[in-house]
Design an enzyme around this catalytic site. Structure first.
Site, PDB file in Angstrom:
ATOM      1  CG  HIS A 199      -1.172  -7.074  -5.547  1.00  0.00           C
ATOM      2  ND1 HIS A 199      -0.554  -5.978  -6.089  1.00  0.00           N
ATOM      3  CD2 HIS A 199      -1.478  -6.738  -4.267  1.00  0.00           C
ATOM      4  CE1 HIS A 199      -0.480  -5.018  -5.174  1.00  0.00           C
ATOM      5  NE2 HIS A 199      -1.035  -5.446  -4.059  1.00  0.00           N
ATOM      6  CD  GLU A 202      -3.427  -9.700  -0.849  1.00  0.00           C
ATOM      7  OE1 GLU A 202      -3.788  -9.327  -1.992  1.00  0.00           O
ATOM      8  OE2 GLU A 202      -3.464  -8.946   0.157  1.00  0.00           O
ATOM      9  CG  ASP A 280      -0.645  -4.450   1.076  1.00  0.00           C
ATOM     10  OD1 ASP A 280      -0.670  -3.868  -0.026  1.00  0.00           O
ATOM     11  OD2 ASP A 280      -1.297  -5.490   1.315  1.00  0.00           O
TER      12      ASP A 280
HETATM   13  N1  ADE Z   1      -5.209  -2.805  -3.027  1.00  0.00           N
HETATM   14  C1  ADE Z   1      -4.724  -2.234  -1.926  1.00  0.00           C
HETATM   15  N2  ADE Z   1      -4.168  -3.171  -1.130  1.00  0.00           N
HETATM   16  C2  ADE Z   1      -4.313  -4.362  -1.755  1.00  0.00           C
HETATM   17  C3  ADE Z   1      -3.934  -5.693  -1.462  1.00  0.00           C
HETATM   18  N3  ADE Z   1      -3.295  -6.028  -0.350  1.00  0.00           N
HETATM   19  N4  ADE Z   1      -4.248  -6.647  -2.340  1.00  0.00           N
HETATM   20  C4  ADE Z   1      -4.892  -6.350  -3.449  1.00  0.00           C
HETATM   21  N5  ADE Z   1      -5.263  -5.122  -3.788  1.00  0.00           N
HETATM   22  C5  ADE Z   1      -4.966  -4.123  -2.947  1.00  0.00           C
HETATM   23 ZN    ZN Z   2      -0.896  -4.584  -2.128  1.00  0.00          ZN
END
Ligand code: ADE
Ligand code: ZN
Length: 338
Positions: A199, A202, A280
């Protein structure tokens, strides 16, 4: 605007889902059933109360509830039930291949054995392949708010099972926990032959996306929204054909965007990026992969070609073999023509 031809195209296209946290598919009804089965106290009186609590202003807000919800997952059967329920939803959206995340540290820290988690999820995935025809890859994520040492320990626990785990990822609280913190554990995972994704972007800045590429040497970026703030980084992501696993309804619920029309999906397509659509944590964000496709297609008025491109990208960006990808891409052609 809804458009019936476009909606029908979305529904019949074969898709892969590349960004799905299995613990994030825990629907309130199953949460209640497992709480009762395992005699775990939860701070909610009804399913309606749970849904009302799913009102988040940022990632951390959500994570606090997400880790709380995990407490009901105790036995191998619980992890099977969770996985099987997700796969039935995925099948209804014509998902033909899934690459799902799990968070072993979220369970081992509560005294649930790594093997209990892995055995239950894998049994669900095998049942899904046999009964629903959905192929799979399994990716264990490191929780980035925990230490590097903790991540090494999770990888150690995975060592006897490397034939059953296909890759590693990096999730949880992004801000303040840059990819650099996990460069060494990712190097070890790569040396073990595991696929790598993380990730990035975000909530975190473009620099975190750059670190994921340079220091973790990821094969995909999960989310990647904020990469768009850096034109040189965008050019690099395009040139490398790097897949981005974007999650529109998640972005909306976690206030990464204010409305679905602000989703970066169309801009990413226009820039020639390998963008994909994913759910997600669908139980928390109000929709599985099909709902995510419909939401962006309507809000951004995507063309049929753009929707087909998104479905193609989902297979091209997967960890499937070239031959398997080619088969899925042929089936997309059949779905477009049929
Ligand atoms: N764990 C579960 N969903 C997540 C997300 N969108 N971003 C970071 N960690 C996560
Ligand atoms: Zn995620």
């Amino acid at each position: 605007m809804p458009n019936p031809d476009r909606a029908a195209l979305i529904d019949r296209l074969p898709k892969a889902e590349l960004h799905l946290h299995i613990e994030g598919s825990l629907e309130p009804e199953l949460l209640f059933a497992l709480a009762a089965r395992n005699a775990v106290a939860i701070p909610f009186a009804s399913v309606e109360e749970v849904r009302a609590a799913y009102d988040f202003s940022n990632l951390q807000d959500f994570l606090d509830i997400y880790y709380q919800g995990m407490a009901v997952l105790q036995t191998e059967q619980d992890f099977f039930d969770l996985t099987w329920a997700y796969l039935q939803r995925a099948a209804a959206d014509n998902v033909r291949h899934v690459e799902i995340f799990f968070d072993p540290q979220g369970h081992t820290a509560r005294g649930v054995a790594f093997e209990t988690v892995l055995d239950g999820i894998e049994r669900g995935l095998i049942a899904g392949q046999r009964e629903l025809g959905i192929t799979f890859r399994l990716i264990m994520c490191f929780l980035r708010h925990l230490s590097e040492e903790d991540a090494f320990s999770a990888l150690e626990q995975a060592m006897p099972h490397l034939d059953r785990i296909h890759g590693v990822g990096l999730d949880s609280s992004e801000l303040g926990h840059p990819p650099a913190k996990f460069a060494r554990v990712f190097a070890k995972a790569r040396a073990l032959g595991l696929h790598v994704t993380a990730h990035a972007g975000e909530e975190g800045p473009p620099e975190y996306v750059r670190e994921a590429l340079d220091l973790l040497k990821v094969e995909r970026i999960d989310h990647g929204n904020r990469a768009l703030e850096d034109p040189a980084l965008v050019r690099r992501i395009a040139a490398e054909g790097m897949t981005l696993t974007v999650c529109p309804l998640s972005n909306l619920k976690l206030c990464v965007i204010d409305e679905i029309a602000q989703s970066p999906v169309r801009q990413m397509l226009d820039l020639g990026l390998m963008v994909t659509i994913n759910s997600d944590d669908p139980a928390y964000f109000g929709g599985y992969v099909g709902a995510n496709y419909h939401a962006v297609a309507d809000a951004l008025d995507l063309s049929a070609d753009q929707i087909v491109r998104l479905a193609q990208n989902s297979f091209t960006g997967s960890f499937l073999s070239a031959a398997e990808k080619a088969l899925h891409l042929e089936r997309i052609v059949d779905a477009v023509n049929g």
